[in-house]
Design an enzyme around this catalytic site. Structure first.
Site, PDB file in Angstrom:
ATOM      1  N   GLU A  50      -6.581  -1.194 -12.185  1.00  0.00           N
ATOM      2  CA  GLU A  50      -5.412  -0.845 -12.980  1.00  0.00           C
ATOM      3  C   GLU A  50      -4.424  -1.985 -12.787  1.00  0.00           C
ATOM      4  OE1 GLU A  50      -2.910   2.373 -11.649  1.00  0.00           O
ATOM      5  OE2 GLU A  50      -1.868   2.480 -13.571  1.00  0.00           O
ATOM      6  N   ARG A  80     -14.081   3.000   0.947  1.00  0.00           N
ATOM      7  CA  ARG A  80     -13.219   1.846   0.767  1.00  0.00           C
ATOM      8  C   ARG A  80     -13.043   1.124   2.087  1.00  0.00           C
ATOM      9  NH1 ARG A  80      -8.371   4.120  -1.959  1.00  0.00           N
ATOM     10  NH2 ARG A  80      -7.634   1.970  -1.782  1.00  0.00           N
ATOM     11  N   LYS A 112      -2.144   0.274  -2.395  1.00  0.00           N
ATOM     12  CA  LYS A 112      -1.300  -0.373  -3.390  1.00  0.00           C
ATOM     13  C   LYS A 112       0.153   0.090  -3.270  1.00  0.00           C
ATOM     14  CE  LYS A 112      -3.774  -1.154  -7.172  1.00  0.00           C
ATOM     15  NZ  LYS A 112      -3.943  -1.631  -8.539  1.00  0.00           N
TER      16      LYS A 112
END
Length: 563
Positions: free
Chosen positions: A39, A265, A275
């Site tokens: 994104e 992750r 983020k």
RNA sequence: UGGGGCGUAGCCAAGUGGUAAGGCAGCGGGUUUUGAUCCCGCGACCCCAGGUUCGAGUCCUGGCGCCCCAGCCA
């Protein structure tokens, strides 16, 4: 950039690749298509590198392709700057998507049609409930949700309402389009998730064309299907979404049938990789920007001088599983040193200068000495380094009263100046405050190049720079951004920021050859570490970042003994 | 007390019923004109408890622990 390729000749083996091999073998697919779907709401970090290496790596290994697709479905958070930086960072990491650049926003019209398709089939409805009411109806983890009072509207009414949502007749947040699945499901993602929301925000690509935007759940899998993605690889937190992913694919006229697989992750010690937190660090000014060398972003690592091959190697080495993990940064640092040891040229640079005068070296004289550019790689050749009567050595290489195991310069002890001569400190000059400001030494002309004809040995070799020829520079020493291995584990992560993560040495002296250092390429300053020229460099003011220090067993022993 | 995952050394991680790979870190030692590099050596009652089996990290049962999910974020 003279990168050393150290890709392990053996192909990576992990559960994802096992699945793909089986799918190919059993004919569930005849080619492999993956995608990296960021994104555009922030910069890429080393956690993304794991996904990038996986998706592009798998595609390459199986002769397929990997698309770069921006999941740009939330215009309130997304910016064009990120679309650009993400592409630059993926390329820098070493991957190429060719013509396969896509945007979820390119599918908005198709997605709208598919939403109508669901409505017509009685599978979706426009809900007038507010966000709070939807939450109240959703139930909790242990209690089932309740149906919205608008859940049973007729398809015709829904179609009309949905068209009017698109036309901008309703205010932001007043209506949503929801898919009708099961408000009592134990999986909360199946309790009539929202497919569309009304959002008046200018989109980086579609501008103001739309005032309704699809959610992740209604854009991601659909985009996968449109692009012909066969294996949609994502992180564990989306595992709960897979039933919804599959449900939507099952109920939509998609051109293909992608499958989602999840892996864990990457987490790294002494830094943060979310983020949200990284954005906060940038926005609140705790760091100088996304490319601050302290940041775990690809841009930050690049600016620090970390070679992309080291990152790829690191990702390869940590493996791929579904277990939660927090990899020690030491593992990354090892990969960086390993690559740089072979690729980086060596230079002499004095970070904390202490003047040395060679009393028996003729005044006004100088000479050139030959030095190896990279002892680990003979092909790197040699260079000339100027030597003269006045030199600088590092303050850490001299002790007036040395402890037993200190082998460097001290009064009366002979040491070697790398590639130059043996020298002995004869006198220590101090200022009024009692601080050492100069060393008076003598050298042995017979030891030119660093070896004594009589075979006598010295216990230390130290680096130096000729005062008359030295370049001045600022050197920034970067350390771990956080003091704790697990920032925020106890309280606010901002409290764990390492105030010494960046220290500046203003008055460093470099050998002349460093005047031609290329931007961003790490060079070893012998006995210190790897450094690279920073873009903050101005004419007459060189700035270097320390990529990483050399391992230092002396310092380690000191620290241990000092406790 | 709902749903979904995960538990092999300090940290990653192989292992797919036949007697615990590898890497990082750490600790010793050797080489060395970088106290670097390089080389050699050292580490596991596989979360626990039962069970199946000639044999279990692998299969079964029951526990325990940790992570994720209640955004109109992704």
């Amino acid at each position: 950039m003279k990168e050393v390729e150290t890709q392990d000749p053996e192909e990576p083996r992990d559960f994802i690749r096992d699945i793909i091999r089986a799918d190919l073998a059993q004919g569930r697919c005849d080619s492999v298509v993956t995608r990296f779907p960021p994104e555009p709401n922030g910069y890429l970090h080393i956690g993304h590198a794991k996904s990038i290496c996986l998706n592009f790596g798998v595609a390459a290994e199986f002769g397929g392709r990997c698309n770069l697709r921006f999941d740009d479905t939330n215009p309130v958070k997304e910016e064009h700057e990120y679309i650009d930086s993400i592409q630059a960072d993926v390329r820098w990491l070493g991957f190429d998507w060719g013509e396969n650049l896509f945007f979820a926003s390119d599918n908005f019209e198709t997605l709208y049609d598919w939403a109508c398709h669901l409505i017509r089939g009685g599978h979706a409805y426009v809900d007038d409930l507010s966000a709070e009411d939807i939450r109240a109806h959703r139930g909790t983890l242990t209690e089932p949700g309740k149906n919205s009072p608008f859940r049973d509207r007729a398809p015709e009414e829904n179609l009309d309402l949905f068209a009017r949502m698109r036309a901008g007749e309703f205010a932001d947040g007043t209506r949503t389009l929801r898919v009708k699945i099961d408000m009592t499901s134990g999986n909360i993602n199946l309790r009539d998730p929202v497919l569309y929301r009304i959002l008046r925000a200018t989109h980086p690509r579609s501008g103001d064309t739309w005032c309704i935007y699809p959610t992740y759940d209604f854009a991601h899998g659909q985009s996968d299907a449109i692009e012909g993605v066969t294996h949609s690889l994502c992180t564990l937190e989306f595992e709960d979404h897979r039933p919804l992913y599959d449900w939507l694919i099952d109920n939509l006229p998609t051109p293909s049938r992608p499958r989602q697989y999840e892996f864990s992750r990457l987490n790294l010690t002494h830094t943060v990789l979310s983020k949200r937190r990284l954005t906060l660090l940038v926005q609140e000014g705790h760091v100088a920007g996304w490319d601050d060398p302290r940041m775990p972003t690809l841009a930050g690592l690049r600016r620090r001088g970390v070679p992309p091959a080291a990152i790829r190697d690191f990702i390869h080495r940590i493996g791929l599983t579904k277990s939660d993990n927090r990899v020690e940064v030491a593992a990354l640092e090892h990969c960086i040193r390993e690559h740089l040891n072979r690729s980086a040229e060596r230079r002499l640079a004095v970070l904390r200068p202490l003047k040395v005068v060679i009393e028996n070296y003729p005044e006004g004289q100088s000479e050139e000495l030959e030095a190896l550019n990279n002892p680990a790689n003979p092909d790197a050749g040699t260079r000339q380094v100027p030597f003269g009567r006045e030199l600088y050595i590092d303050r850490a290489d001299f002790m007036e009263e040395p402890p037993k195991k200190f082998f460097r310069m001290s009064p009366g002890r002979e040491v070697r100046l790398r590639y130059a001569y043996f020298v002995i400190c004869r006198e220590v000059v101090k200022n009024d405050a009692g601080e050492v400001i100069e060393l008076r030494c003598t050298y042995d002309p017979q030891t030119r190049g660093g070896n004594a004809p009589d075979g006598r040995k010295v216990k230390a070799t130290i680096h130096w720079v000729s005062a008359a020829h030295a370049l001045r520079a600022e050197v920034r020493i970067t350390n771990h951004l956080f003091t704790r291995p697990d920032p925020g584990a106890e309280g606010d992560f901002l409290q764990d920021i390492n105030s010494e993560a960046m220290s500046v040495l203003e008055d460093c002296r470099l050998e002349p050859a460093l005047g031609e250092a290329p931007l961003g390429e790490a060079i070893q300053f012998e006995r210190e570490g790897y450094f690279c020229l920073d873009p903050d460099t101005k004419p007459g003011h060189a700035v270097f970042n320390r990529t990483i220090a050399l391992r230092d067993s002396w310092a380690k022993a000191q620290a241990k003994g000092g406790n």
